[in-house]
Design a protein around this motif. Sequence first.
Motif, PDB file in Angstrom:
ATOM      1  N   LEU A   1       0.773  -1.276  -0.034  1.00 34.57           N
ATOM      2  CA  LEU A   1      -0.084   0.115   0.148  1.00 34.57           C
ATOM      3  C   LEU A   1       0.945   1.042   0.048  1.00 34.57           C
ATOM      4  CD1 LEU A   1      -3.193   0.337   0.131  1.00 34.57           C
ATOM      5  CD2 LEU A   1      -3.017   0.534   2.555  1.00 34.57           C
ATOM      6  N   GLY A   2       0.630   2.101  -1.021  1.00 35.03           N
ATOM      7  CA  GLY A   2       1.399   3.505  -0.925  1.00 35.03           C
ATOM      8  C   GLY A   2       0.681   4.323  -0.024  1.00 35.03           C
ATOM      9  N   VAL A   3       1.341   5.180   0.618  1.00 36.22           N
ATOM     10  CA  VAL A   3       0.726   6.082   1.605  1.00 36.22           C
ATOM     11  C   VAL A   3       1.028   7.574   1.085  1.00 36.22           C
ATOM     12  CG1 VAL A   3       0.633   6.572   4.166  1.00 36.22           C
ATOM     13  CG2 VAL A   3       0.703   4.060   3.376  1.00 36.22           C
ATOM     14  N   ASN A   4       0.131   8.449   1.635  1.00 32.87           N
ATOM     15  CA  ASN A   4       0.473  10.008   1.426  1.00 32.87           C
ATOM     16  C   ASN A   4       1.390  10.503   2.716  1.00 32.87           C
ATOM     17  OD1 ASN A   4      -0.011  12.931   2.045  1.00 32.87           O
ATOM     18  ND2 ASN A   4      -0.984  12.825   0.182  1.00 32.87           N
ATOM     19  N   HIS A   5       2.455  10.913   2.534  1.00 30.87           N
ATOM     20  CA  HIS A   5       3.419  11.186   3.452  1.00 30.87           C
ATOM     21  C   HIS A   5       2.873  12.138   4.499  1.00 30.87           C
ATOM     22  CE1 HIS A   5       7.458  12.286   4.972  1.00 30.87           C
ATOM     23  NE2 HIS A   5       6.715  13.739   5.157  1.00 30.87           N
ATOM     24  N   CYS A   6       2.073  13.367   4.012  1.00 36.33           N
ATOM     25  CA  CYS A   6       1.153  14.031   4.920  1.00 36.33           C
ATOM     26  C   CYS A   6       0.379  13.484   5.776  1.00 36.33           C
ATOM     27  CB  CYS A   6       0.539  15.290   4.055  1.00 36.33           C
ATOM     28  SG  CYS A   6       1.764  16.027   2.801  1.00 36.33           S
TER      29      CYS A   6
ATOM     30  N   ASP B   1      -3.321  -2.365  -6.147  1.00 36.28           N
ATOM     31  CA  ASP B   1      -2.870  -3.047  -7.417  1.00 36.28           C
ATOM     32  C   ASP B   1      -1.354  -3.046  -7.398  1.00 36.28           C
ATOM     33  OD1 ASP B   1      -4.918  -4.653  -8.079  1.00 36.28           O
ATOM     34  OD2 ASP B   1      -5.431  -3.378  -9.783  1.00 36.28           O
ATOM     35  N   PHE B   2      -0.588  -4.112  -7.677  1.00 34.48           N
ATOM     36  CA  PHE B   2       0.742  -4.019  -7.730  1.00 34.48           C
ATOM     37  C   PHE B   2       1.029  -3.310  -8.836  1.00 34.48           C
ATOM     38  CE2 PHE B   2       5.046  -5.540  -8.098  1.00 34.48           C
ATOM     39  CZ  PHE B   2       5.491  -5.323  -6.989  1.00 34.48           C
ATOM     40  N   LYS B   3       0.576  -3.034  -9.930  1.00 37.45           N
ATOM     41  CA  LYS B   3       0.761  -2.059 -10.716  1.00 37.45           C
ATOM     42  C   LYS B   3       0.617  -0.600 -10.626  1.00 37.45           C
ATOM     43  CE  LYS B   3      -3.429  -2.285 -13.475  1.00 37.45           C
ATOM     44  NZ  LYS B   3      -4.161  -1.419 -12.586  1.00 37.45           N
ATOM     45  N   ASP B   4      -0.010  -0.343  -9.673  1.00 33.48           N
ATOM     46  CA  ASP B   4      -0.203   0.979  -9.262  1.00 33.48           C
ATOM     47  C   ASP B   4       0.755   1.397  -7.934  1.00 33.48           C
ATOM     48  OD1 ASP B   4      -2.348   1.307 -10.850  1.00 33.48           O
ATOM     49  OD2 ASP B   4      -3.819   0.628  -9.179  1.00 33.48           O
ATOM     50  N   THR B   5       1.823   0.745  -7.765  1.00 34.22           N
ATOM     51  CA  THR B   5       2.541   0.875  -6.689  1.00 34.22           C
ATOM     52  C   THR B   5       3.788   1.787  -6.960  1.00 34.22           C
ATOM     53  OG1 THR B   5       3.667  -1.092  -6.749  1.00 34.22           O
ATOM     54  CG2 THR B   5       2.021  -1.019  -5.205  1.00 34.22           C
ATOM     55  N   THR B   6       3.625   2.906  -7.620  1.00 34.40           N
ATOM     56  CA  THR B   6       4.461   3.784  -8.256  1.00 34.40           C
ATOM     57  C   THR B   6       4.784   4.887  -7.068  1.00 34.40           C
ATOM     58  OG1 THR B   6       2.682   5.044  -9.112  1.00 34.40           O
ATOM     59  CG2 THR B   6       3.827   3.519 -10.562  1.00 34.40           C
ATOM     60  N   ILE B   7       5.470   5.940  -7.382  1.00 40.55           N
ATOM     61  CA  ILE B   7       5.667   7.069  -6.740  1.00 40.55           C
ATOM     62  C   ILE B   7       5.396   8.293  -7.348  1.00 40.55           C
ATOM     63  CG2 ILE B   7       7.582   5.979  -5.392  1.00 40.55           C
ATOM     64  CD1 ILE B   7       9.189   8.421  -7.351  1.00 40.55           C
ATOM     65  N   THR B   8       4.908   9.487  -6.598  1.00 40.68           N
ATOM     66  CA  THR B   8       4.911  10.643  -7.325  1.00 40.68           C
ATOM     67  C   THR B   8       5.334  11.952  -6.284  1.00 40.68           C
ATOM     68  OG1 THR B   8       2.979  12.282  -7.877  1.00 40.68           O
ATOM     69  CG2 THR B   8       2.336  10.397  -6.358  1.00 40.68           C
ATOM     70  N   GLN B   9       6.049  12.830  -7.157  1.00 42.83           N
ATOM     71  CA  GLN B   9       6.638  13.795  -6.427  1.00 42.83           C
ATOM     72  C   GLN B   9       5.467  14.718  -5.883  1.00 42.83           C
ATOM     73  OE1 GLN B   9      10.576  15.230  -7.681  1.00 42.83           O
ATOM     74  NE2 GLN B   9      10.040  14.478  -9.537  1.00 42.83           N
ATOM     75  N   ARG B  10       4.421  14.979  -6.660  1.00 43.01           N
ATOM     76  CA  ARG B  10       3.307  15.867  -6.190  1.00 43.01           C
ATOM     77  C   ARG B  10       2.265  15.130  -5.673  1.00 43.01           C
ATOM     78  NH1 ARG B  10       5.234  19.533 -11.029  1.00 43.01           N
ATOM     79  NH2 ARG B  10       7.235  19.463 -10.245  1.00 43.01           N
ATOM     80  N   PHE B  11       1.790  14.978  -4.440  1.00 43.00           N
ATOM     81  CA  PHE B  11       0.617  14.538  -3.914  1.00 43.00           C
ATOM     82  C   PHE B  11      -0.029  15.189  -2.906  1.00 43.00           C
ATOM     83  CE2 PHE B  11      -0.445   9.743  -2.201  1.00 43.00           C
ATOM     84  CZ  PHE B  11      -1.782   9.952  -2.490  1.00 43.00           C
TER      85      PHE B  11
END
Lengths: 334, 244
Positions: free
Chosen positions: A105-110, A312-322
């Motif tokens: 699971l990707g999490v928003n840092h803030c 989904d595993f394919k969505d486990t990317t990163i983004t600099q702006r979130f």
Amino acid sequence: MVIAIGFEGSANKLGIGIVRNGEILANCRRTYITPPGEGFLPRETAEHHQQNIHKVLQEALDESGILPQDIDVVCYTKGPGMGAPLMVCAIVARTCAKLWNKPILGVNHCIGHIEMGRLITKANNPTVLYVSGGNTQIIAYSRKRYRIFGETIDIAVGNCLDRFARVLKLSNAPSPGYNIEQAAKKGKKYLHLPYCVKGMDVSFSGILSYMEDKIEDLLKEYTPEDLCYSLQETVFAMLVEITERAMAHCSSDEVLIVGGVGCNERLQEMMGVMCAERGSKIFATDERFCIDNGVMIAHAGALAFESGTRMDFKDTTITQRFRTDDVLVTWRDD
Amino acid sequence: MDEEYKILKQGAEAKLYMCNYLGKPTLIKERFKKNYRHSDLDTSITKERIKNEARSIVRCKTAGVKTPCLYLVDFERRRIYMQHFEESITVKDFIINVVSKNQINSSGETDSIKVLDVVAKMIGEAVRKMHENNIIHGDLTSSNMLLVPKSPTGAIDDSKWLDIDNLELVMIDFGLSFIDSSTEDKGVDLYVLERALISTHNDFPDLFSKILESYRNFSKNNVKEVLCKFEEVRARGRKRTMVG
């Protein structure tokens, strides 16, 4: 019962934490420290994280006494942050998820900061001041989102402090902000600086360029300690003012301070005075939880996971702006 | 003597009292001392804001933007005395309490939405008039705009707030205002308004675009530059959430 591991590496802190139902089992961290007068750059920071992440992971597992098969979900910081360092943690998190055969699971840092603050302080529905090297936001919860009521319109307050520390060539160990805080305690003479509040938004770039341009003349009349003191007094007054505005706007009587700048004791003191005058309560944490760490990612991830969020595993990317308000808060019902 | 005043409201930075000044209903806005900040800073901020507020109120009059009348400025006691609108509602309360609750009426038509459209038009025009005269409000939110009946109604229910022909928009709270001709400051002013509306009135997502439309259409004078700058400020905003 959810056991979650969290990987955090959006800036110069590399952290891995493990939680079991809000109980902290491990909180391990390494900080990439640059020489005085220099900031941290993406590539070098990513290299630092690469070199340390396996050691920190082993440390976290040992400290918690948890075996990989006991973990329910692997969480990592999806953003916002610096691309290269984020990527390092995401790759290791994905590898672990595959090796251990666990959901990820990707999490928003803030959101991590906010939920960590709520967990530690037990604040229920606070107005949140989130202040760090990359972010300055006033946040309040409303209808399934953490909504941003005010923020900086240029650089973050921590960035302003860090860059001023560079101008004065203060040490970056343990952090430039800490050294400014210590210097400010010895400051006596107050210098008037630009004060820039626009509604519930603030601006810090003008103050920084004013100090940068005039530093040689200023040092003839003021000591570096005086300048640190004046800078802190000015920027913190701006932050407390917009926090109070947001509280009045939302009729809120709790404030939670999170993020790296949040462990500054002068900021906490000023916020405390404001709260006492309003009859409100202030919540703050110390450097273990204020500064970026893995536990906050694990905890926020665990909350989302428990309430049914999956990735989904394919969505486990990163983004600099979130942005903070991009996340649907599935775990709160109020 | 102070005890005679009735306190109306305590806001984030000022206490509001009601009184009678020279026979007129008067609002006293007292910017009380903030103990959290350095006293030199507190004094200079307070003095500056009282000045800004008084200056912009007067300037708005000449620009044709309705504001409360200024009666007296008292630096010693950190006070401004101004006209008190006894019958008034903030645009924020109007949207939350009146528009939302009257959306579906007996005729099945959502006429409160139409009223809100007219209010949005009035807001756009008022902001544009201020900017044409280089008045930057600095704190444009729906709490800092009042709707006031042109002639007293005496009605006790919400109906008076739906009679749009009898309403006018009054701008208040000029403490953060200043005079500047730059497009940057006008762009930021619009951005502050957009952000305030998004966070407070997210159930009316096209409110701001309607305001902006009337802002644009009000006159032809170089509005393009301001709107370009506004887009630029917005882009800066999106770029901002970078490093954790």
